[in-house]
Design a protein around this motif. Structure first.
Motif, mmCIF file in Angstrom:
data_model
loop_
_atom_site.group_PDB
_atom_site.id
_atom_site.type_symbol
_atom_site.label_atom_id
_atom_site.label_comp_id
_atom_site.label_asym_id
_atom_site.label_seq_id
_atom_site.Cartn_x
_atom_site.Cartn_y
_atom_site.Cartn_z
ATOM 1 N N LEU B 171 0.834 -1.205 0.000
ATOM 2 C CA LEU B 171 0.000 0.000 0.000
ATOM 3 C C LEU B 171 0.869 1.256 0.000
ATOM 4 N N ILE B 172 1.962 1.190 0.750
ATOM 5 C CA ILE B 172 2.875 2.346 0.796
ATOM 6 C C ILE B 172 3.460 2.597 -0.591
ATOM 7 N N MET B 173 3.830 1.525 -1.267
ATOM 8 C CA MET B 173 4.399 1.669 -2.613
ATOM 9 C C MET B 173 3.331 2.130 -3.604
ATOM 10 N N ALA B 174 2.108 1.672 -3.410
ATOM 11 C CA ALA B 174 1.022 2.113 -4.290
ATOM 12 C C ALA B 174 0.789 3.614 -4.116
ATOM 13 N N ALA B 175 0.918 4.079 -2.884
ATOM 14 C CA ALA B 175 0.739 5.515 -2.626
ATOM 15 C C ALA B 175 1.810 6.348 -3.326
ATOM 16 N N HIS B 176 2.930 5.707 -3.673
ATOM 17 C CA HIS B 176 3.987 6.387 -4.432
ATOM 18 C C HIS B 176 3.630 6.504 -5.919
ATOM 19 N N GLY B 177 2.609 5.753 -6.345
ATOM 20 C CA GLY B 177 2.247 5.769 -7.760
ATOM 21 C C GLY B 177 2.870 4.645 -8.573
ATOM 22 N N ALA B 178 3.484 3.685 -7.885
ATOM 23 C CA ALA B 178 4.121 2.569 -8.590
ATOM 24 C C ALA B 178 3.076 1.535 -9.025
ATOM 25 N N TYR B 179 3.445 0.724 -10.014
ATOM 26 C CA TYR B 179 2.668 -0.492 -10.271
ATOM 27 C C TYR B 179 3.028 -1.464 -9.151
ATOM 28 N N VAL B 180 2.012 -1.993 -8.478
ATOM 29 C CA VAL B 180 2.275 -2.855 -7.324
ATOM 30 C C VAL B 180 1.581 -4.200 -7.510
ATOM 31 N N ALA B 181 2.272 -5.266 -7.140
ATOM 32 C CA ALA B 181 1.633 -6.580 -7.144
ATOM 33 C C ALA B 181 2.204 -7.415 -6.013
ATOM 34 N N THR B 182 1.357 -8.274 -5.462
ATOM 35 C CA THR B 182 1.861 -9.272 -4.530
ATOM 36 C C THR B 182 1.850 -10.608 -5.258
ATOM 37 N N ALA B 183 2.786 -11.459 -4.888
ATOM 38 C CA ALA B 183 2.902 -12.750 -5.556
ATOM 39 C C ALA B 183 3.330 -13.789 -4.537
ATOM 40 N N ASN B 184 3.463 -15.014 -5.005
ATOM 41 C CA ASN B 184 3.714 -16.116 -4.090
ATOM 42 C C ASN B 184 4.425 -17.198 -4.898
ATOM 43 N N GLY B 203 8.035 3.030 -15.651
ATOM 44 C CA GLY B 203 8.139 3.672 -14.348
ATOM 45 C C GLY B 203 8.427 2.613 -13.304
ATOM 46 N N PRO B 204 8.381 2.985 -12.053
ATOM 47 C CA PRO B 204 8.729 2.032 -11.009
ATOM 48 C C PRO B 204 7.621 1.000 -10.767
ATOM 49 N N ALA B 205 8.036 -0.244 -10.613
ATOM 50 C CA ALA B 205 7.101 -1.311 -10.286
ATOM 51 C C ALA B 205 7.613 -2.019 -9.041
ATOM 52 N N TYR B 206 6.696 -2.401 -8.182
ATOM 53 C CA TYR B 206 7.074 -3.079 -6.936
ATOM 54 C C TYR B 206 6.297 -4.378 -6.817
ATOM 55 N N ILE B 207 7.027 -5.475 -6.747
ATOM 56 C CA ILE B 207 6.382 -6.780 -6.614
ATOM 57 C C ILE B 207 6.914 -7.460 -5.364
ATOM 58 N N GLN B 208 5.993 -7.841 -4.504
ATOM 59 C CA GLN B 208 6.386 -8.486 -3.243
ATOM 60 C C GLN B 208 6.003 -9.953 -3.319
ATOM 61 N N VAL B 209 7.022 -10.801 -3.360
ATOM 62 C CA VAL B 209 6.743 -12.229 -3.543
ATOM 63 C C VAL B 209 7.036 -12.996 -2.248
ATOM 64 N N TYR B 210 6.021 -13.731 -1.832
ATOM 65 C CA TYR B 210 6.130 -14.514 -0.604
ATOM 66 C C TYR B 210 7.048 -15.703 -0.861
ATOM 67 N N ALA B 211 8.169 -15.741 -0.149
ATOM 68 C CA ALA B 211 9.200 -16.738 -0.445
ATOM 69 C C ALA B 211 9.602 -17.462 0.839
ATOM 70 N N PRO B 238 -2.694 -12.347 0.624
ATOM 71 C CA PRO B 238 -3.583 -12.253 -0.538
ATOM 72 C C PRO B 238 -2.802 -11.870 -1.790
ATOM 73 N N LEU B 239 -3.313 -12.320 -2.928
ATOM 74 C CA LEU B 239 -2.673 -11.984 -4.209
ATOM 75 C C LEU B 239 -3.473 -10.890 -4.886
ATOM 76 N N TYR B 240 -2.818 -9.766 -5.135
ATOM 77 C CA TYR B 240 -3.527 -8.664 -5.793
ATOM 78 C C TYR B 240 -2.558 -7.785 -6.562
ATOM 79 N N GLU B 241 -3.147 -6.923 -7.372
ATOM 80 C CA GLU B 241 -2.374 -5.909 -8.093
ATOM 81 C C GLU B 241 -2.944 -4.546 -7.734
#
Ligand SMILES: Cc1ncc(C[n+]2csc(CCOP(=O)(O)OP(=O)(O)O)c2C)c(N)n1
Ligand code: SF4
Ligand SMILES: [Mg+2]
Lengths: 379, 301
Positions: B171-184, B203-211, B238-241
């Protein structure tokens, strides 16, 4: 033709003449004018470079590392707290052999917070693997930035270089400066052609972990390059003299009325200007004084200093820094150079910290007290 | 949902033989992210397990150009590379892919990541989230879940593991205006398509992958993927973009798995009492509702 420019602007002009492709910037007094002028050049279309407005000096030097690794000539500038914040990454830039050039507008370190000049910031980075060149005038600042790129990018060196100019005392001073043409600079400074870059066509791994069986080899390579750089700095200075009709001693040190002197002042940066005046005055009074200006603090010009100091009875070392708990850093270097050698008496002085003026009276006292024991503070 | 494995690039850009622990989730994530990126990429890596296990000089697992500087500056190095490529006129041909652990992303590297994102520099930052500082021996990070035992938030008699919830980085990264996704790592096709999208995003993209990390989570190395799947089913991850600030849930768990099952399977939670498990369940339900609402209302983050 000479132009009257501020030393900070002279640095910016030198940067423009060297055409780096990426310039990460961050404000800190007294360095800020340098990056402001560079920003003017970029935004007016006079310099084709990417400005990166980083959120800290730590990121500035990190971005410089990335850009340089990608194969682009890179410049940045800082001072004091900014340089201290970069500390960690300075070692990484030199360890990865990235010839970034950085101007340091020398300023005291906190606390107490103080924006004025001394050399504590860059002297504290003595062991970071950066070439350190201290300049005395706006002209020398401009010329040394150009030389810095050529020295660092030499394939026998591949090391970053700091061009250290005294904050305010030089950075904010207006002087007549000869500005070379772009063509002349391009002839002197060839295009940057790195041996290895981050290129998908030739993948390399940069910044791998070195275990105890390899780490020392990496460090010894940096040391060898640093030692080799002495000759390259001298050659660059003499080539520069050929091209531009000016130079600075042998590139590493500069002597003033030293060949027949009995006593010498040894110092770095703008105080050397004061010292020249004092030397002349002392000579009028029958004291054979001279000056050894140390331009390169790293690599340390051992052989050159030994040669310059031949016949001297005493050296007064003016340190604009202090290694707390011992003495001034330049004084320590000199003492260790003369250890078990016959040589002059060496007397250390701490002076000009946090912007305190170093007056001709201070320097005369420094020569007068050469025979006294212990480090003395010139308040 | 059917997964078309055949669409994955068969080329291996992350060589086998590296020194990760058996069952290391980070290694799985990297292998798949590189397949998404293909050959024309420059990788930046923050200090952490991944950097250490993949590059013991003179060996390297990286078949693409790779650079490591320090722990907290991966995003700043990426900025420099992005701008250098732009200066050389190569920006459209080469992708910049960053890997940072959760410590290097949520905590010490947060400022550099925030700065690079604010500048709009073009890179895809993949945070492999193994929930702690693993390289230094399992210490608490801003990504460690509440009550998890780490070596600096141990399950003591008085204090039961970590006392705070995880920082809401996406959410913090989304507030920056980045493309954000969570993954697993248990959903490689979803992850790969998100990395591709992140790289294509200008532009900046942020992907957080559960590892998963068998060492740090106190699970058997054979459980890596299983645990990651359970985390998804229990709605722990949860998985979302988030595109242009709008949340879209990528997929919802088919069955409702209580968090207790996920917790019970891991040594790092074995000290939890009923009340603590209840608290975690309530928080998960609350967060899931928040996510559903964000998606439903299309409120811009
Ligand atoms: C400035 C700095 N502080 C601390 C460290 C020590 N350190 C190295 S890796 C690491 C943990 C990394 O954690 P994370 O980013 O989560 O990656 P992981 O090891 O879990 O893959 C720490 C604390 C360091 N290298 N640099
Ligand atoms: S400690 Fe965890 S993250 Fe690190 S290599 Fe082992 S399994 Fe992977
Ligand atoms: Mg981690």
């Amino acid at each position: 033709m000479k132009n009257i420019v501020q030393a900070s602007e002279a640095v910016a002009i030198a940067v423009k003449l060297c055409s780096p492709g990426v310039i990460p910037i961050y404000p800190i007094t007294p360095q800020t004018v340098i990056v402001e002028r560079i920003a003017d050049f970029v935004n007016d279309g006079e310099l084709n470079a990417e400005l990166i407005h980083t959120e800290s000096e730590h990121s500035s030097i990190s971005a410089a590392l990335g850009a340089q690794a990608a194969g682009v000539r890179t410049f940045t500038a800082t001072a004091s707290q900014g340089l201290a914040l970069m500390h960690e990454v300075l070692f990484i830039v030199s360890g990865m052999r990235m010839p970034v050039v950085m101007a340091v507008a020398n300023r005291a370190l906190s606390a107490p917070i103080n924006i004025w000049n001394d050399h504590q910031d860059s002297v504290s980075e003595r062991d970071s693997g950066w070439i350190q060149l201290y300049v005395e005038s706006a002209q020398e600042a401009l010329d040394t930035v150009i030389q810095g790129f050529r020295i660092g990018e030499n394939k026998d060196v591949l090391l970053p270089a700091m061009v250290c100019l005294d904050g305010f005392t030089l950075s904010h001073v207006y002087e007549p400066v000869e500005i070379p043409s772009k063509k002349e600079v391009e002839r002197f400074l060839p295009r940057f052609r790195p041996a290895y870059t981050l290129d998908p066509k030739k993948p390399v791994t940069m910044g791998a972990i070195g275990f105890p069986d390899t780490y020392m080899e990496f460090r010894s390579e940096v040391q060898k390059a640093m030692l080799r750089s002495s000759a390259i700095i001298k050659k660059t200075n003499s080539d520069f003299r050929k091209s531009f009709k000016r130079g600075y001693g042998n590139g590493l040190i500069e002597g003033y009325r030293i060949s027949d002197a009995d006593y010498a002042i040894m110092a770095m940066g703008t105080v050397c200007g004061t010292a020249r005046v004092v030397v002349d005055e002392l000579r009028k009074n029958g004291i054979k004084a001279g000056l050894i200006k140390v331009k390169a603090f790293r690599p340390f010009p051992s052989a050159e200093i030994l040669a310059a100091a031949k016949g001297l009875k005493g050296i007064a070392v003016i340190d604009r820094n202090i290694s707390l708990g011992y003495e001034g850093a330049l004084c320590s270097e000199l003492r260790s150079l003369f250890y078990s050698r016959k040589g002059p008496v060496i007397k250390g002085y701490i002076a000009g910290l946090g912007g305190r003026d170093i007056t001709p009276a201070h320097l005369k006292k420094a020569i007068k007290n050469i025979g006294k024991k212990g480090t003395e503070w010139l308040f | 949902m059917e997964e078309k494995i055949c669409e994955i690039d068969s080329e291996e850009y992350f060589a086998p033989g590296h020194r990760a622990c058996a069952g290391c989730g980070a290694a799985i994530a990297v292998r798949h992210a590189l397949k998404a990126a293909g050959k024309e990429v420059i990788v930046v890596n923050a200090t952490g397990c991944l950097e250490v296990f993949s590059t013991p000089y003179p060996e390297t697992a990286w078949r693409v150009p790779w650079i490591h500087g320090a722990f907290e500056n991966a995003a700043a190095i990426a900025s420099g590379i992005d701008r250098a490529l732009k200066h050389m006129g190569k920006r459209d041909k080469i992708n910049v892919l960053v890997f940072g652990g959760d410590g290097g992303t949520f905590d010490i590297g947060f400022q550099a990541l925030s700065g690079a994102t604010e500048r709009g520099d073009n890179f895809c930052y993949v945070c492999y989230d193994n929930n702690a500082y693993m390289n230094t021996g399992i210490q608490r990070s801003g990504a460690t879940p509440k009550f998890a035992a780490t070596t600096t938030s141990p399950a003591g008699k008085k204090v039961h593991g970590k006392t705070e919830y995880k920082k809401p980085m996406p959410l913090i990264m989304a507030a920056h205006g980045a493309y954000v996704a969570t993954a697993n790592i248990a959903f490689p096709m979803d992850f790969i398509s998100k990395v591709k999208k992140g790289l294509e995003f200008r532009g900046p993209a942020y992907i957080q992958v559960y590892a998963s990390c068998p060492r740090g989570w106190r699970i058997d190395s054979s459980m890596t993927v299983e645990i990651a799947k359970m985390a998804f089913e229990a709605r722990v991850t949860p998985l979302y973009e988030i595109e242009k600030g709008i949340v879209a849930i990528s997929r919802k768990p088919q069955k409702h798995v209580p968090v207790s099952e996920y917790l019970k399977a891991q040594g790092r939670f074995k000290h939890l009492n009923e009340a603590e498990i209840k608290e975690l369940q309530e928080n998960i339900d609350k967060e899931w509702d928040r996510l559903l609402k964000l998606e439903e209302t299309k409120i811009m983050i």
